[in-house]
Enzyme design. Structure first.
Site, mmCIF file in Angstrom:
data_model
loop_
_atom_site.group_PDB
_atom_site.id
_atom_site.type_symbol
_atom_site.label_atom_id
_atom_site.label_comp_id
_atom_site.label_asym_id
_atom_site.label_seq_id
_atom_site.Cartn_x
_atom_site.Cartn_y
_atom_site.Cartn_z
ATOM 1 N NE ARG A 99 3.569 -8.646 3.128
ATOM 2 C CZ ARG A 99 4.063 -8.749 4.380
ATOM 3 N NH1 ARG A 99 5.198 -9.393 4.592
ATOM 4 N NH2 ARG A 99 3.435 -8.199 5.392
ATOM 5 C CG ASP A 247 8.096 -3.493 6.829
ATOM 6 O OD1 ASP A 247 8.031 -3.564 8.069
ATOM 7 O OD2 ASP A 247 8.141 -4.494 6.085
#
Ligand code: MRU
Length: 371
Positions: A99, A247
């Site tokens: 990711r 994030d």
């Protein structure tokens, strides 16, 4: 019917023999219906778990990645430091491809690899020990970081009121306790009367499935809303503040977080509602100048058309494509404050973030990477 209050097991932990060598984690794709623990014994299994969001949330991904390198170090039969480092580098490359957006993944991998390289001067056994120790430290520290974020952020919440959050930035998204939900937990522990509005968070429903589950387990009142109801709620004066996780936070304070966060921040600004971002220092990325340089993960369109990728039948007409970015970027000017474990940062964020890294560098003998 009385709601079942679940005890939340650790999100991700290391398992020693006789049950290990393994990484134990909650399979978050099955919540809230089933609480299933997975014992992962291969790096391929770990990569699949990260890609498919069995483990998710930036800090939790970092913890899982670090434990992945520990697993490889324990399992390999590499006989020299050079061989061991080569095996670890390969594993690092595989995990790094899972990711792209959450910087904690890369931060944790780099931290473990730095330790491995130092230990290599002594020998392969030393690498095995140090890598496992460092990975376990990262997990333990993450819980402490979240508690610190809670202590810093709780005073910002009202004595009694409604806090809106997006996605899941709770115990499930971290080593434990949570970032945004850590702030809420700490406020409740301090005696504040908080009701949580949990955005459902299309397409994978982390708010409806995970935040609501965590809040119910903690006995914190929580109501789920469709993402598109947040504006109406704010217009009615029903939201005292918004608290979300992150994030990756760029050097100028731009924030990448779950898709929909940017829209919420615009709504909060329009309604004069404070918009707080809660994140550990490991989510701050001084090497990325602004949000424009953050890579946003694009996910399978079927997560949209099959609603969380689960329905038997598409909700869309065949042949129509779906747009499915996992994250968006909220410009720094829409953020009221960034709550970290060491300080509440305010604009101008470029300066505030640089100051944190300079303080960290001094505390670590000049190396911010030593974390
Ligand atoms: O795709 P996910 O579920 O990994 O996205 C998670 C988020 O966007 C969280 O808000 C973020 O990682 C912060 S978690 C403390």
């Amino acid at each position: 019917m009385e709601a079942v209050v679940a005890t939340i097991p650790p999100t991700v932990t290391w398992l020693d023999p006789p049950h290990g060598l393994a990484i134990r984690m909650i399979d978050q794709t099955l919540l809230p219906g089933e609480l299933v623990m997975l014992d992962l014994r291969t790096i391929e299994g770990l990569c699949e778990a990260i890609r498919s969001l069995r483990v998710r949330g930036a800090p939790a991904i970092g913890c899982a990645a670090a434990l992945g390198l520990a697993l490889v170090a324990q399992q390999t039969e590499a006989a020299t430091s050079e061989e061991m480092l080569a095996v670890l580098e390969k594993a690092r490359g595989e995990v790094a491809c899972t990711r792209p957006t959450a910087v904690n993944l890369f931060w944790a991998l780099d931290r473990v690899m730095d330790i491995a390289r130092l230990a290599a001067l002594i020998g392969p056994e030393r690498i095995r020990d140090r890598v496992l120790h460092e990975a376990q430290e990262i997990v333990a520290e993450d819980v402490e970081r979240c508690r610190g974020i809670g202590r810093m952020g709780a005073p910002l919440l009202p004595e009694a009121g409604n806090v809106l959050t997006h996605c899941n930035a709770g115990a499930l998204a971290t080593g434990g306790y949570g970032t945004a939900l850590g702030v809420i937990r700490a406020a409740v522990e301090a005696g504040k009367k908080i009701h949580v509005w949990a955005d459902e968070t299309r397409p994978l429903l982390q708010g409806a499935r995970l935040t609501a589950w965590e809040m119910q387990a903690e006995g914190i009142p929580c109501t789920v809303l469709c993402d598109n109801a947040a504006g109406a709620l704010m217009a009615q004066g029903e939201v005292d503040c918004v608290v979300v996780g992150a994030d990756r936070i760029a050097a100028n304070g731009d924030v990448a977080n779950k898709i929909g966060t940017y829209g919420l921040a615009v709504l909060a600004k329009a309604h004069g509602v404070p918009f707080y971002v809660a994140a550990p220092l490991s989510t701050l990325d001084p090497a990325t100048p602004s949000g424009a340089e953050i890579v946003i993960e694009q996910r399978d369109w079927r997560e949209v058309s099959l609603v969380a990728g689960r329905l038997e039948k598409s909700i869309m007409p065949e042949g129509v494509p779906a747009y499915n970015p996992a994250f968006d970027v909220t410009p720094a000017e829409l953020v009221t404050a960034i709550i970290t474990e060491s300080a509440v940062l305010r604009a101008p964020y470029g300066e505030a973030i640089a100051e944190q890294f300079s303080l960290m560098g001094k505390a670590n003998g000049g190396s911010p990477a030593a974390g």
